[in-house]
Design a protein around this motif. Structure first.
Motif, PDB file in Angstrom:
ATOM      1  N   LEU A 199      74.803  21.858  24.705  1.00  0.00           N
ATOM      2  CA  LEU A 199      75.565  23.119  25.432  1.00  0.00           C
ATOM      3  C   LEU A 199      76.701  22.544  26.180  1.00  0.00           C
ATOM      4  CD1 LEU A 199      72.094  24.839  26.122  1.00  0.00           C
ATOM      5  CD2 LEU A 199      73.588  25.455  24.098  1.00  0.00           C
ATOM      6  N   GLU A 200      77.158  22.886  26.569  1.00  0.00           N
ATOM      7  CA  GLU A 200      78.329  22.881  27.585  1.00  0.00           C
ATOM      8  C   GLU A 200      78.397  23.408  28.469  1.00  0.00           C
ATOM      9  OE1 GLU A 200      80.864  19.942  29.346  1.00  0.00           O
ATOM     10  OE2 GLU A 200      80.961  20.126  27.616  1.00  0.00           O
ATOM     11  N   THR A 201      77.888  22.064  29.533  1.00  0.00           N
ATOM     12  CA  THR A 201      78.044  22.901  30.502  1.00  0.00           C
ATOM     13  C   THR A 201      78.260  21.815  32.441  1.00  0.00           C
ATOM     14  OG1 THR A 201      76.008  21.240  30.997  1.00  0.00           O
ATOM     15  CG2 THR A 201      75.076  23.349  30.367  1.00  0.00           C
ATOM     16  N   LYS A 202      78.931  21.583  31.708  1.00  0.00           N
ATOM     17  CA  LYS A 202      80.752  20.899  32.345  1.00  0.00           C
ATOM     18  C   LYS A 202      81.379  20.707  32.853  1.00  0.00           C
ATOM     19  CE  LYS A 202      76.836  17.357  34.109  1.00  0.00           C
ATOM     20  NZ  LYS A 202      75.779  17.891  34.350  1.00  0.00           N
ATOM     21  N   SER A 203      82.597  21.612  31.603  1.00  0.00           N
ATOM     22  CA  SER A 203      83.432  21.720  32.004  1.00  0.00           C
ATOM     23  C   SER A 203      84.030  23.563  31.077  1.00  0.00           C
ATOM     24  CB  SER A 203      84.146  20.835  30.938  1.00  0.00           C
ATOM     25  OG  SER A 203      84.133  21.314  29.705  1.00  0.00           O
ATOM     26  N   ARG A 204      82.962  24.223  30.856  1.00  0.00           N
ATOM     27  CA  ARG A 204      82.873  26.226  30.858  1.00  0.00           C
ATOM     28  C   ARG A 204      81.673  26.958  30.867  1.00  0.00           C
ATOM     29  NH1 ARG A 204      80.619  28.615  26.644  1.00  0.00           N
ATOM     30  NH2 ARG A 204      79.542  27.481  25.242  1.00  0.00           N
ATOM     31  N   VAL A 205      82.131  27.964  31.328  1.00  0.00           N
ATOM     32  CA  VAL A 205      81.544  28.527  31.564  1.00  0.00           C
ATOM     33  C   VAL A 205      80.076  28.893  30.546  1.00  0.00           C
ATOM     34  CG1 VAL A 205      80.619  30.898  32.378  1.00  0.00           C
ATOM     35  CG2 VAL A 205      82.645  29.920  33.180  1.00  0.00           C
ATOM     36  N   SER A 231      74.278  33.407  28.660  1.00  0.00           N
ATOM     37  CA  SER A 231      72.672  33.941  28.541  1.00  0.00           C
ATOM     38  C   SER A 231      73.461  34.289  26.636  1.00  0.00           C
ATOM     39  CB  SER A 231      72.383  35.135  28.942  1.00  0.00           C
ATOM     40  OG  SER A 231      72.914  35.975  28.850  1.00  0.00           O
ATOM     41  N   LYS A 232      74.433  34.525  26.438  1.00  0.00           N
ATOM     42  CA  LYS A 232      74.813  35.281  24.992  1.00  0.00           C
ATOM     43  C   LYS A 232      75.768  34.308  24.121  1.00  0.00           C
ATOM     44  CE  LYS A 232      73.868  39.393  25.954  1.00  0.00           C
ATOM     45  NZ  LYS A 232      72.822  40.245  25.065  1.00  0.00           N
ATOM     46  N   ASP A 233      76.082  32.909  24.586  1.00  0.00           N
ATOM     47  CA  ASP A 233      76.073  31.910  24.310  1.00  0.00           C
ATOM     48  C   ASP A 233      75.261  31.502  22.705  1.00  0.00           C
ATOM     49  OD1 ASP A 233      78.526  31.648  25.550  1.00  0.00           O
ATOM     50  OD2 ASP A 233      77.976  29.766  26.356  1.00  0.00           O
ATOM     51  N   PRO A 234      76.216  31.302  21.703  1.00  0.00           N
ATOM     52  CA  PRO A 234      75.017  30.821  20.348  1.00  0.00           C
ATOM     53  C   PRO A 234      74.056  30.374  19.622  1.00  0.00           C
ATOM     54  CG  PRO A 234      77.608  30.730  19.638  1.00  0.00           C
ATOM     55  CD  PRO A 234      77.075  30.760  21.293  1.00  0.00           C
ATOM     56  N   ASP A 235      74.171  29.237  20.981  1.00  0.00           N
ATOM     57  CA  ASP A 235      73.269  27.831  21.466  1.00  0.00           C
ATOM     58  C   ASP A 235      71.847  27.693  22.300  1.00  0.00           C
ATOM     59  OD1 ASP A 235      74.152  27.129  18.549  1.00  0.00           O
ATOM     60  OD2 ASP A 235      75.538  25.984  19.616  1.00  0.00           O
ATOM     61  N   VAL A 236      72.642  29.221  22.834  1.00  0.00           N
ATOM     62  CA  VAL A 236      71.718  29.477  24.093  1.00  0.00           C
ATOM     63  C   VAL A 236      70.296  29.849  23.649  1.00  0.00           C
ATOM     64  CG1 VAL A 236      71.247  30.446  26.290  1.00  0.00           C
ATOM     65  CG2 VAL A 236      72.744  29.693  26.128  1.00  0.00           C
ATOM     66  N   ALA A 237      69.769  30.710  23.116  1.00  0.00           N
ATOM     67  CA  ALA A 237      68.868  31.304  22.004  1.00  0.00           C
ATOM     68  C   ALA A 237      67.325  30.267  21.363  1.00  0.00           C
ATOM     69  CB  ALA A 237      68.782  32.411  21.801  1.00  0.00           C
ATOM     70  N   THR A 292      54.924  35.801  30.851  1.00  0.00           N
ATOM     71  CA  THR A 292      56.207  34.710  29.929  1.00  0.00           C
ATOM     72  C   THR A 292      57.149  34.487  30.939  1.00  0.00           C
ATOM     73  OG1 THR A 292      56.891  36.642  29.507  1.00  0.00           O
ATOM     74  CG2 THR A 292      55.901  36.408  28.015  1.00  0.00           C
ATOM     75  N   LYS A 293      57.624  33.237  31.021  1.00  0.00           N
ATOM     76  CA  LYS A 293      58.610  32.577  31.515  1.00  0.00           C
ATOM     77  C   LYS A 293      59.353  31.335  31.153  1.00  0.00           C
ATOM     78  CE  LYS A 293      58.469  30.569  36.286  1.00  0.00           C
ATOM     79  NZ  LYS A 293      57.353  30.187  37.411  1.00  0.00           N
ATOM     80  N   TYR A 294      60.154  31.641  30.982  1.00  0.00           N
ATOM     81  CA  TYR A 294      61.305  30.147  30.953  1.00  0.00           C
ATOM     82  C   TYR A 294      62.004  29.992  32.043  1.00  0.00           C
ATOM     83  CZ  TYR A 294      65.224  33.826  29.595  1.00  0.00           C
ATOM     84  OH  TYR A 294      65.853  34.454  29.772  1.00  0.00           O
ATOM     85  N   GLN A 295      62.748  28.040  31.760  1.00  0.00           N
ATOM     86  CA  GLN A 295      63.892  27.737  32.681  1.00  0.00           C
ATOM     87  C   GLN A 295      64.879  27.885  31.949  1.00  0.00           C
ATOM     88  OE1 GLN A 295      62.159  23.805  32.738  1.00  0.00           O
ATOM     89  NE2 GLN A 295      64.114  23.528  34.482  1.00  0.00           N
ATOM     90  N   LEU A 296      65.796  28.267  32.883  1.00  0.00           N
ATOM     91  CA  LEU A 296      67.244  28.132  31.954  1.00  0.00           C
ATOM     92  C   LEU A 296      67.906  27.084  32.211  1.00  0.00           C
ATOM     93  CD1 LEU A 296      68.672  31.336  34.412  1.00  0.00           C
ATOM     94  CD2 LEU A 296      67.679  30.950  32.223  1.00  0.00           C
ATOM     95  N   PRO A 297      68.941  26.986  31.067  1.00  0.00           N
ATOM     96  CA  PRO A 297      69.337  25.809  31.080  1.00  0.00           C
ATOM     97  C   PRO A 297      70.424  24.450  31.494  1.00  0.00           C
ATOM     98  CG  PRO A 297      70.957  27.179  29.702  1.00  0.00           C
ATOM     99  CD  PRO A 297      69.726  28.467  30.710  1.00  0.00           C
TER     100      PRO A 297
END
Length: 161
Positions: free
Chosen positions: A27-33, A36-42, A58-63
């Motif tokens: 997941l690219e978190t430094k240079s682009r937006v 939750s709909k990005d393909p690899d996020v699920a 139920t709970k999950y942490q955001l990436p």
């Protein structure tokens, strides 16, 4: 049930977990937006599930992790109860996204929020339609079992904040 401890691991352990999952799923978190709909996020969110939750949640942490904040989303069944507990590592913000929760006999609905100061105990009950909530904490609410794959030697640090 033992007393609910909302943050049994450290902020750093939670951050290491997120960094490991982000790297694994590329997941690219430094240079682009990132959304939750990005393909690899699920796939990443499945690995960021949190088991340290009361019955009915139920709970999950955001990436992603901010300098002193980690983010979570949870769903709760109608009537589920969050037992009395406090966040001793810092202030917390809880935003009701859908459904409702009852705190101190006041029902909070989608768009409402709760600011919980560090160390202040609170509890709540989920409304008749259930609830989805977003959280921001300066701690990590995941449990020791949730970070075992991401900490080099979890026996050294787990349980110590």
């Amino acid at each position: 049930m033992a007393k609910f401890d909302p943050s049994p691991i450290s902020f750093a352990q939670g951050a290491v977990r997120v960094e490991g999952v982000v790297a694994k799923h590329k997941l690219e978190t430094k240079s682009r937006v990132l959304t939750s709909k990005d393909p690899d996020v699920a796939g990443a969110l499945k690995e960021l599930g949190v088991t340290n939750v009361p019955t009915g949640f139920t709970k999950y942490q955001l990436p992603f992790v901010f300098d002193r904040a980690q983010f979570f989303i949870s769903d709760a069944e109608a009537g589920a109860e969050l037992p009395d507990h406090a966040h001793d590592n810092g202030d917390a913000l809880r935003i009701i996204v859908a459904g409702s929760v009852v705190h101190d006999e006041v029902e909070l609905h989608a768009g409402d929020w709760m600011f919980v100061p560090r160390g202040v105990s609170y509890k709540m009950k989920i409304g008749r339609a259930g609830a989805t909530m977003a959280y921001c904490y300066p701690c990590c609410c995941a449990g020791a079992a949730d970070v075992r794959d991401w900490i080099v030697d979890p026996a050294i640090d787990i349980g110590h904040r």
